[in-house]
Design an enzyme around this catalytic site. Sequence first.
Site, mmCIF file in Angstrom:
data_model
loop_
_atom_site.group_PDB
_atom_site.id
_atom_site.type_symbol
_atom_site.label_atom_id
_atom_site.label_comp_id
_atom_site.label_asym_id
_atom_site.label_seq_id
_atom_site.Cartn_x
_atom_site.Cartn_y
_atom_site.Cartn_z
ATOM 1 N N THR A 18 0.821 -1.214 0.000
ATOM 2 C CA THR A 18 0.000 0.000 0.000
ATOM 3 C C THR A 18 0.851 1.260 0.000
ATOM 4 O O THR A 18 0.479 2.276 -0.581
ATOM 5 C CB THR A 18 -0.929 0.004 1.235
ATOM 6 O OG1 THR A 18 -1.787 -1.138 1.171
ATOM 7 C CG2 THR A 18 -1.774 1.259 1.294
ATOM 8 N N ASP A 92 2.519 -9.155 -4.446
ATOM 9 C CA ASP A 92 1.277 -9.003 -3.689
ATOM 10 C C ASP A 92 1.519 -9.647 -2.333
ATOM 11 O O ASP A 92 1.704 -10.861 -2.248
ATOM 12 C CB ASP A 92 0.133 -9.684 -4.428
ATOM 13 C CG ASP A 92 -1.193 -9.631 -3.657
ATOM 14 O OD1 ASP A 92 -1.214 -9.021 -2.562
ATOM 15 O OD2 ASP A 92 -2.177 -10.199 -4.145
ATOM 16 N N SER A 93 1.491 -8.859 -1.264
ATOM 17 C CA SER A 93 1.872 -9.405 0.038
ATOM 18 C C SER A 93 0.922 -10.504 0.506
ATOM 19 O O SER A 93 1.325 -11.391 1.255
ATOM 20 C CB SER A 93 1.941 -8.290 1.088
ATOM 21 O OG SER A 93 0.657 -7.786 1.378
ATOM 22 N N THR A 124 1.466 -4.904 4.250
ATOM 23 C CA THR A 124 1.357 -5.234 5.673
ATOM 24 C C THR A 124 0.702 -6.582 5.943
ATOM 25 O O THR A 124 0.861 -7.138 7.027
ATOM 26 C CB THR A 124 0.561 -4.142 6.420
ATOM 27 O OG1 THR A 124 -0.755 -4.049 5.857
ATOM 28 C CG2 THR A 124 1.253 -2.790 6.303
#
Length: 514
Positions: A18, A92-93, A124
């Site tokens: 983000t 993409d976490s 996160t």
Amino acid sequence: MATQYPEGHVLIIMTGGTICMKSSPEGLIPATGFLSQGMAPRPSFNDGSMPEPLPVMTDSTTKKYLSSLRTPPSTYSRHVRYTLYEFPVLLDSSSISSEGWTQIATTIQNNYSLFDGFVILHGTDSLAYTSSALSFMLSHLGKPVILTGSQASIFALQSDAVDNLLGSLIIAGTFMIPEVCLFFHHRLFRGNRTTKVSASSFDAFASPNCEPLAKISAMGAEVNWALVRRPRSIARFDVLRNLDTTHVACLRIFPGIKPEMIDSVLRVPGLRGLILETFGAGNAPSGEDGSLTAIFKAAVSRGIVIVNVSQCQSGSVTPLYAPATILGNAGVVFGHDLTTEAALTKLSFLLALPDISYDDITHQMQASIRGEMTESSHMQFSHPSSELPTLLDAQVAFTALGYAIARGDVDAVKAMVHGDQFGLLEAKDYAENTVLHLAAVGPDTRVLRELLLHGASVHVRNRAKNTPLFLATQVGNSEAVAILTEVGAHLHSEELEWNGNCKRSRTGEVKEAS
């Protein structure tokens, strides 16, 4: 003439998240040009000096020079000069896997000798998992690796991105904290002790069983050096690349869970480990007639490692109650105060090690190898040497240690650094030399080894930007050069340039560092 401040060099590795996104008609999308658009316009990130580009290894053989920026002088009269390397395909976490962790670890390894520290921008959702995984993958780490992200984009009006990124950058470029850390909301945590506790609050991460390594306030950073772990072996920095969580499952116990559910998970083809999240201090139902316990025992007999961790954020799994003891008797490993994230990645790490036995894995799962769990303390009693001076404060202690190093008094050095109540390994003299700088030109390399085994950093530079290796090189101390090189010391670009210009041929001098 403007004052010349020393500067630390930091590589920011942008993996996604983000923090680097901007608004679009389709929602948040990754923003390109993060350095120029997100950081350069902000005075806290850019002193306007327009420094030269910095070299970055984009793979093991390709070097590119990328634009760099420099922060204004910090509270510590020091700049941080940095550049940013953006992954060609952002991660993409929520979908990250061992491949992404390997990509991050390899990027750090390729650039290890070029920078003083590393900041990793990451989403996160899985930030605590990645922090834990990297802490095990990076062995003999001697420099700070700090992961951070944000709950809102840096381009948003109200965001935590600037504070998180700036705090990470200042710490990575100022303090030689040789750990994988997570920085969020003014606090620096040990990466493998963290967990995400909020999906919306700026205070999104916690470390329930370990105090922060550092806290940021208006006065600067307060580092808890007593908590900081240091490498205590003569070995080079290295990376384990084949950590893979696909062979490990995680299962949360709940009231009324059926033994068949757990048995079906334990019989997944290729499964080698299970993280079992249990109640309280490690309690789980035994099942009717002990059927659940029998399932665990059968799985252990098949070579599956089962680790018991608590569903509670704070606390430890111990044989306090009978249900936990029953699990232990069935061969389930006590996970103590491991977070689920640390337990999962640690077990995956151990399972990836070559030639390691089942017993070794279960033993190491119950011992701290990267500070991921609280170690049992043991009382130690010793009598101070009558030959040592009474140390009244840190400055007196540092001076006494300096004289002991200059004399080559190994026993006195051992006595003074054991326990290190004055923070002598971080202390510096008027020229910002550490005790390792002094030992690098001292008369007895046994002192040098002793300091390294107690965790002294080979990467700290003095006011002249020189490393202990450079000083040892200049005085022709070939034995010290060999020891420092063995532990992973390297010359920085300015030192290599100085050596090249001088073209000296003194015996034992190092011309370049790998």
